[in-house]
Design a protein around this motif. Structure first.
Motif, PDB file in Angstrom:
ATOM      1  N   ARG A  53      80.741  39.716  -6.259  1.00 42.83           N
ATOM      2  CA  ARG A  53      82.160  39.481  -6.023  1.00 42.83           C
ATOM      3  C   ARG A  53      82.796  40.726  -5.406  1.00 42.83           C
ATOM      4  O   ARG A  53      83.621  41.416  -5.996  1.00 42.83           O
ATOM      5  CB  ARG A  53      82.839  39.126  -7.351  1.00 42.83           C
ATOM      6  CG  ARG A  53      84.280  38.633  -7.175  1.00 42.83           C
ATOM      7  CD  ARG A  53      84.895  38.268  -8.513  1.00 42.83           C
ATOM      8  NE  ARG A  53      84.263  37.106  -9.110  1.00 42.83           N
ATOM      9  CZ  ARG A  53      84.515  36.674 -10.353  1.00 42.83           C
ATOM     10  NH1 ARG A  53      85.353  37.324 -11.121  1.00 42.83           N
ATOM     11  NH2 ARG A  53      83.907  35.600 -10.813  1.00 42.83           N
ATOM     12  N   THR A  56      87.251  38.309  -2.327  1.00 40.51           N
ATOM     13  CA  THR A  56      87.531  36.928  -2.713  1.00 40.51           C
ATOM     14  C   THR A  56      87.060  35.973  -1.618  1.00 40.51           C
ATOM     15  O   THR A  56      86.954  36.343  -0.437  1.00 40.51           O
ATOM     16  CB  THR A  56      89.029  36.716  -2.939  1.00 40.51           C
ATOM     17  OG1 THR A  56      89.725  36.882  -1.681  1.00 40.51           O
ATOM     18  CG2 THR A  56      89.578  37.713  -3.960  1.00 40.51           C
ATOM     19  N   GLU A  57      86.759  34.753  -2.011  1.00 37.45           N
ATOM     20  CA  GLU A  57      86.321  33.761  -1.032  1.00 37.45           C
ATOM     21  C   GLU A  57      87.430  33.454  -0.037  1.00 37.45           C
ATOM     22  O   GLU A  57      87.168  33.199   1.139  1.00 37.45           O
ATOM     23  CB  GLU A  57      85.846  32.502  -1.742  1.00 37.45           C
ATOM     24  CG  GLU A  57      84.587  32.729  -2.572  1.00 37.45           C
ATOM     25  CD  GLU A  57      83.921  31.443  -3.014  1.00 37.45           C
ATOM     26  OE1 GLU A  57      84.391  30.354  -2.609  1.00 37.45           O
ATOM     27  OE2 GLU A  57      82.920  31.517  -3.750  1.00 37.45           O
TER      28      GLU A  57
END
Length: 243
Positions: A53, A56-57
């Motif tokens: 991570r 963020t996507e």
């Protein structure tokens, strides 16, 4: 007398079985297949595994990261793709959408907890064209002759035994299949792989470089490779030494 006869019959039967086993028609013991190797160690630092991570996507989608990688890798509907080091599934989800119902995605990770979380996400989003698998640090455990593309995004520098890993991965490619590596152009200790080092390590196991393209949206470059010629014997593989 009866007991003696039975004993004699039993002894004779055992003798016949022993002769049958020793006549060369069947082995006495099934031997385990010999493990290949030894493989050379990587002559460079190996980065430790960190959280997937790193962004963020949503932020990655604003840069069209996955779309650009899939476009430059030539990933199309109907293909079968392996996502190695899939993590939380950023690429897995988008690969599933790209290959469609006629394609397949196999998402692999070496951490059981990460694999389980991804499997839950795949089930929650009802991605019927995705399978999730646990790999090993030196073996992605991919089925043979199955993949049009094998994708490794920002994880190559974390492979502890790259020569064994690449050697075991090679049979999974279809004849026209490609390995796609996305990484940063910096030392492996700093979570990157210099393109020259990647090209050398891949060539040592019989992969020929097809192309290298800048990939600023993914923080580095994208390189593609094709298996060429016979797979070398492990003892013939020589570790790359690049300053």
């Amino acid at each position: 007398m009866i007991r003696r006869r039975r004993a004699a019959v039993l002894t004779g039967a055992l003798a016949l079985l022993a002769l049958a086993a020793c006549d060369g028609s069947q082995p006495l013991l099934k031997r385990k297949p010999k493990e290949p190797g030894p493989f050379p160690a990587a002559d460079r630092p190996v980065a430790r595994i960190i959280s997937s991570r790193w962004s963020t996507e949503e932020a990655r989608d604003r840069l069209n990261e996955a779309g650009e990688v899939m476009d430059k890798a030539g990933i199309a509907p109907g293909m079968t793709v392996a996502d190695i080091g899939a993590g939380e599934g950023y690429y897995t989800i988008r690969l599933a959408q790209r290959v469609g119902r006629g394609g397949r995605v196999l998402a692999e990770d070496i951490m059981a907890s990460v694999r389980d979380q991804l499997a839950e996400r795949v089930a929650r989003e009802r991605l019927e064209n995705v399978s999730v698998r646990l790999g090993a640090p030196s073996d992605p455990r991919l089925p043979a002759n199955s993949f049009d593309r094998v994708l490794m995004v920002h994880m190559y520098h974390e492979i502890e035994q790259p020569y064994e890993f690449l050697w075991r991965m090679r049979p999974s490619l279809r004849p026209s299949g490609l390995v796609v590596v996305v990484d940063a152009d910096r030392p492996t200790r700093d979570h990157g792989t210099p393109p020259a080092l990647l090209r050398c390590e891949m060539a040592a196991v019989g992969y020929a470089q097809v192309a290298v393209k800048d990939m600023p949206s993914a923080g580095g470059y994208l390189a593609t490779f094709r298996a060429q010629g016979p797979r070398p014997e492990p003892k013939a593989i020589r570790a790359c030494r690049i300053a």
